[in-house]
Scaffold this motif. Structure first.
Motif, short mmCIF file in Angstrom:
data_model
loop_
_atom_site.label_atom_id
_atom_site.label_comp_id
_atom_site.label_asym_id
_atom_site.label_seq_id
_atom_site.Cartn_x
_atom_site.Cartn_y
_atom_site.Cartn_z
N SER A 69 0.86 -1.17 0.00
CA SER A 69 0.00 0.00 0.00
C SER A 69 0.90 1.23 0.00
CB SER A 69 -0.92 0.00 1.23
OG SER A 69 -0.14 0.07 2.40
N GLY A 70 0.35 2.31 -0.47
CA GLY A 70 1.13 3.54 -0.49
C GLY A 70 1.04 4.21 -1.84
N LYS A 71 1.94 5.14 -2.03
CA LYS A 71 1.92 5.97 -3.23
C LYS A 71 2.09 5.17 -4.52
CE LYS A 71 4.21 10.00 -5.17
NZ LYS A 71 5.27 10.99 -4.99
N PHE A 72 2.93 4.14 -4.48
CA PHE A 72 3.24 3.40 -5.71
C PHE A 72 2.57 2.04 -5.78
CE2 PHE A 72 6.88 6.21 -4.87
CZ PHE A 72 6.80 6.98 -6.01
N ALA A 73 1.57 1.80 -4.95
CA ALA A 73 0.90 0.50 -4.91
C ALA A 73 0.18 0.17 -6.21
CB ALA A 73 -0.09 0.45 -3.75
N ASN A 74 -0.29 1.17 -6.94
CA ASN A 74 -1.04 0.91 -8.18
C ASN A 74 -0.15 0.88 -9.42
OD1 ASN A 74 -3.50 0.70 -6.90
ND2 ASN A 74 -3.85 2.90 -6.97
N TYR A 75 1.16 1.09 -9.25
CA TYR A 75 2.06 1.07 -10.40
C TYR A 75 2.32 -0.38 -10.81
CZ TYR A 75 3.27 6.03 -10.17
OH TYR A 75 3.22 7.39 -10.21
N PRO A 76 2.55 -0.63 -12.10
CA PRO A 76 2.85 -2.00 -12.54
C PRO A 76 4.21 -2.45 -12.03
CG PRO A 76 3.04 -0.46 -14.38
CD PRO A 76 2.51 0.31 -13.22
N SER A 77 4.38 -3.75 -11.90
CA SER A 77 5.65 -4.30 -11.43
C SER A 77 6.70 -4.20 -12.54
CB SER A 77 5.48 -5.75 -11.01
OG SER A 77 5.20 -6.55 -12.14
N SER A 78 7.95 -4.35 -12.15
CA SER A 78 9.02 -4.29 -13.15
C SER A 78 8.91 -5.44 -14.15
CB SER A 78 10.39 -4.32 -12.46
OG SER A 78 10.52 -5.49 -11.70
N LYS A 79 8.46 -6.60 -13.69
CA LYS A 79 8.27 -7.74 -14.61
C LYS A 79 7.16 -7.46 -15.60
CE LYS A 79 10.02 -11.41 -11.66
NZ LYS A 79 9.72 -12.69 -11.03
N GLN A 80 6.09 -6.83 -15.12
CA GLN A 80 4.97 -6.50 -16.00
C GLN A 80 5.40 -5.49 -17.06
OE1 GLN A 80 1.66 -4.75 -13.88
NE2 GLN A 80 0.17 -5.64 -15.25
N VAL A 81 6.18 -4.48 -16.65
CA VAL A 81 6.67 -3.47 -17.61
C VAL A 81 7.61 -4.11 -18.62
CG1 VAL A 81 8.06 -1.38 -17.82
CG2 VAL A 81 6.34 -1.53 -16.03
N ALA A 82 8.50 -4.97 -18.14
CA ALA A 82 9.44 -5.63 -19.06
C ALA A 82 8.71 -6.49 -20.08
CB ALA A 82 10.43 -6.48 -18.26
N ARG A 93 4.81 -1.37 -31.51
CA ARG A 93 3.80 -0.44 -31.01
C ARG A 93 4.33 0.29 -29.80
NH1 ARG A 93 -1.43 -4.35 -31.18
NH2 ARG A 93 -1.61 -4.39 -33.43
N GLU A 94 3.72 1.42 -29.52
CA GLU A 94 4.04 2.18 -28.31
C GLU A 94 3.10 1.76 -27.19
OE1 GLU A 94 6.35 4.68 -27.65
OE2 GLU A 94 7.26 4.07 -29.54
N ILE A 95 3.61 1.77 -25.98
CA ILE A 95 2.78 1.53 -24.80
C ILE A 95 2.27 2.90 -24.35
CG2 ILE A 95 2.71 0.66 -22.45
CD1 ILE A 95 5.20 -1.03 -23.17
N PRO A 96 0.97 3.07 -24.18
CA PRO A 96 0.45 4.37 -23.72
C PRO A 96 1.06 4.75 -22.37
CG PRO A 96 -1.35 2.95 -24.44
CD PRO A 96 -0.11 2.12 -24.43
N HIS A 97 1.35 6.03 -22.19
CA HIS A 97 1.99 6.51 -20.97
C HIS A 97 1.15 6.26 -19.72
CE1 HIS A 97 5.34 8.26 -23.07
NE2 HIS A 97 4.50 8.83 -23.93
N GLU A 98 -0.17 6.24 -19.87
CA GLU A 98 -1.04 6.01 -18.71
C GLU A 98 -0.81 4.62 -18.13
OE1 GLU A 98 -3.09 6.39 -21.93
OE2 GLU A 98 -2.16 8.37 -21.78
N CYS A 99 -0.41 3.67 -18.98
CA CYS A 99 -0.21 2.29 -18.53
C CYS A 99 0.94 2.18 -17.53
CB CYS A 99 0.06 1.37 -19.72
SG CYS A 99 -1.37 1.17 -20.79
N PHE A 100 1.89 3.10 -17.58
CA PHE A 100 3.03 3.05 -16.66
C PHE A 100 2.66 3.54 -15.26
CE2 PHE A 100 5.10 3.07 -20.81
CZ PHE A 100 5.97 2.00 -20.65
N ARG A 101 1.45 4.08 -15.10
CA ARG A 101 1.00 4.57 -13.80
C ARG A 101 -0.13 3.75 -13.21
NH1 ARG A 101 -0.10 9.20 -16.45
NH2 ARG A 101 1.81 9.86 -17.42
N ASP A 102 -0.60 2.71 -13.92
CA ASP A 102 -1.72 1.91 -13.44
C ASP A 102 -1.53 0.45 -13.87
OD1 ASP A 102 -4.13 0.97 -12.52
OD2 ASP A 102 -5.36 2.09 -13.94
N LYS A 103 -1.39 -0.43 -12.89
CA LYS A 103 -1.13 -1.84 -13.21
C LYS A 103 -2.31 -2.52 -13.88
CE LYS A 103 -2.05 -3.24 -8.46
NZ LYS A 103 -1.41 -3.76 -7.26
N VAL A 104 -3.53 -2.07 -13.62
CA VAL A 104 -4.70 -2.66 -14.26
C VAL A 104 -4.72 -2.30 -15.74
CG1 VAL A 104 -7.22 -2.72 -14.29
CG2 VAL A 104 -6.01 -2.68 -12.11
#
Length: 116
Positions: A69-82, A93-104
């Motif tokens: 929990s906390g400020k970065f709890a909703n950010y995607p994991s490093s494995k998910q980003v990779a 393709r490009e990954i939309p910038h919003e995706c880097f701030r929301d894991k869902v």
């Protein structure tokens, strides 16, 4: 008019839920995960739980680490980003910038762009 003429008290609340057959043994994956949790937390796995899949599942749910929990709890994991970046390179393709701030959102982007 009641619909209970032939089977009175069939659905009586005092009956409760009855088990359907023998309990199934825990899976190897379940046991390994429970052992990992036990090592990290110092908790012991009850014998009954180790032999019963449902009981071990309840023990795991009670003892597994809580979600961050906390400020970065909703950010995607490093494995998910990779993984998403690997898909993006393959699909060019490009990954939309919003995706880097929301894991869902990142998960939905991955599911929609996975190579089949």
């Amino acid at each position: 008019m009641s619909f209970e003429p032939q089977f009175p008290n069939l659905f009586a609340p005092e009956q409760g839920a009855l088990p359907i057959g023998e309990p199934q043994p825990a899976t190897e994956k379940q046991v390994r995960y429970a052992q990992t949790i036990a090592l990290r937390t110092g908790a012991t796995i009850p014998r009954r739980a180790a032999a019963d899949r449902a009981a071990l599942s309840r023990w795991i749910d009670a003892h597994k680490p809580k979600a961050p929990s906390g400020k970065f709890a909703n950010y995607p994991s490093s494995k998910q980003v990779a993984f998403a970046e690997r898909i993006a390179r393959i699909k060019r393709r490009e990954i939309p910038h919003e995706c880097f701030r929301d894991k869902v959102m990142m998960s939905k982007w991955i599911d929609g762009n996975k190579p089949r």
